[in-house]
Design a protein around this motif. Structure first.
Motif, PDB file in Angstrom:
ATOM      1  N   PHE A  32       8.951  -8.374  18.597  1.00 58.26           N
ATOM      2  CA  PHE A  32      10.271  -7.955  19.080  1.00 58.26           C
ATOM      3  C   PHE A  32      11.319  -7.914  17.962  1.00 58.26           C
ATOM      4  O   PHE A  32      12.465  -8.318  18.146  1.00 58.26           O
ATOM      5  CB  PHE A  32      10.749  -8.831  20.241  1.00 58.26           C
ATOM      6  CG  PHE A  32      10.573 -10.320  20.056  1.00 58.26           C
ATOM      7  CD1 PHE A  32      11.401 -11.046  19.230  1.00 58.26           C
ATOM      8  CD2 PHE A  32       9.586 -10.997  20.755  1.00 58.26           C
ATOM      9  CE1 PHE A  32      11.258 -12.427  19.083  1.00 58.26           C
ATOM     10  CE2 PHE A  32       9.430 -12.376  20.628  1.00 58.26           C
ATOM     11  CZ  PHE A  32      10.269 -13.088  19.787  1.00 58.26           C
ATOM     12  N   ILE A 185      12.094  -7.025  25.484  1.00 55.66           N
ATOM     13  CA  ILE A 185      11.742  -6.656  24.113  1.00 55.66           C
ATOM     14  C   ILE A 185      12.516  -5.413  23.688  1.00 55.66           C
ATOM     15  O   ILE A 185      13.033  -5.337  22.567  1.00 55.66           O
ATOM     16  CB  ILE A 185      10.225  -6.433  23.984  1.00 55.66           C
ATOM     17  CG1 ILE A 185       9.486  -7.774  24.092  1.00 55.66           C
ATOM     18  CG2 ILE A 185       9.875  -5.746  22.663  1.00 55.66           C
ATOM     19  CD1 ILE A 185       7.974  -7.660  24.072  1.00 55.66           C
ATOM     20  N   ARG A 189      15.151  -5.198  20.552  1.00 50.24           N
ATOM     21  CA  ARG A 189      14.996  -4.254  19.452  1.00 50.24           C
ATOM     22  C   ARG A 189      16.262  -3.454  19.192  1.00 50.24           C
ATOM     23  O   ARG A 189      16.443  -2.910  18.107  1.00 50.24           O
ATOM     24  CB  ARG A 189      13.817  -3.321  19.730  1.00 50.24           C
ATOM     25  CG  ARG A 189      12.466  -4.006  19.533  1.00 50.24           C
ATOM     26  CD  ARG A 189      11.308  -3.149  19.986  1.00 50.24           C
ATOM     27  NE  ARG A 189      10.031  -3.763  19.596  1.00 50.24           N
ATOM     28  CZ  ARG A 189       8.859  -3.411  20.098  1.00 50.24           C
ATOM     29  NH1 ARG A 189       8.789  -2.465  21.009  1.00 50.24           N
ATOM     30  NH2 ARG A 189       7.755  -4.004  19.684  1.00 50.24           N
TER      31      ARG A 189
END
Length: 246
Positions: A32, A185, A189
């Motif tokens: 991640f 995730i 990001r």
């Protein structure tokens, strides 16, 4: 989405001593990494014998924090002896560094360490993951950020998998079947220090409590030994001595 390791990572992680290995750790290993994540490189180096037995000793640990092409680079390297001691102390963090599939620099010594690793893994490695999860859970409660929540989920999943299989897997996206993990995730990001979505807080807190119990149960039921194989420990010792003297 895969965040690629820059081609210049090996050059940027160059050490002033012979290098055993350099691997990728941190969010890039855990699955991640955000667009603004720093690049965590973990390594081991070999001090010459003269800098170990003399009055003027070399650095057991080398750490640097620099920037290159807009990327923050965090490099930490331990002398082989210190790394071997940590590896033999039920430390899941150095185990993940050694066995990281994202290898920047390797060597015959690195491959020898990897070969020894399975016989150094014990059921007591669960304590590392339980402790790490507790630290991240407290940080999440204090900051409300997404990052420590993901770290909590990651270490619990890794610990459970290790206790059940003896295999080190650090990528949360690979390990977890929780429906909301891909969403978290994706959010991570986009922003390294983004806020955690309140709509998922209760569900995640329940899952963390359940995963903690699962890790404790997996530890108690694990077929992993309680102590490292003495033959592997002896081989580790001999590897350190042989490498130093050569």
């Amino acid at each position: 989405m895969t965040v690629n390791v820059p081609a210049w990572a090996a050059e940027a992680a160059a050490l002033p001593y012979p290098t055993v290995f350099v691997t990728v750790s941190g969010a890039h290993l855990y699955g991640f990494a955000s667009v603004d994540s720093d690049l965590d490189l973990r390594a081991s180096h070999v001090l010459p014998a003269a800098e170990v037995v003399g009055l003027r000793t070399g650095p057991e640990t080398i750490a640097s924090d620099t920037w290159r092409d807009g990327v923050e680079l965090d490099v930490v390297s331990h002398d082989l002896l210190k790394f071997a001691r940590l590896l033999n102390s039920r430390n899941g963090y150095v185990l993940e560094q050694l066995l990281s599939p994202r290898v920047v620099t390797t060597s015959e010594i690195h491959r020898a360490l990897i070969a020894l690793a399975p016989d150094l893994i014990t059921s007591h490695h669960a304590h590392h993951y339980l402790g790490f999860a507790a630290t991240q859970e407290r940080l999440f409660a204090k900051t409300g950020e997404l990052k420590p929540a993901l770290y909590t989920l990651r270490v619990l999943h890794t610990g459970i998998h290790l206790m059940r299989t003896g295999e080190v897997v650090a990528d949360l996206g690979v390990l977890s079947s929780l429906a909301y993990v891909p969403e978290l995730i994706a959010m991570k990001r986009s922003a390294e220090h983004g806020a955690f979505p309140d709509s998922l807080r209760d569900e995640v807190e329940k899952d963390v409590a359940r995963l903690r119990s699962e890790l404790e149960a997996a530890r108690d039921a694990s077929t992993l030994p309680q102590h490292a194989d003495p033959a592997a420990v002896e081989a580790l010792h001999e590897l350190v001595v042989r490498t130093r003297l050569s």
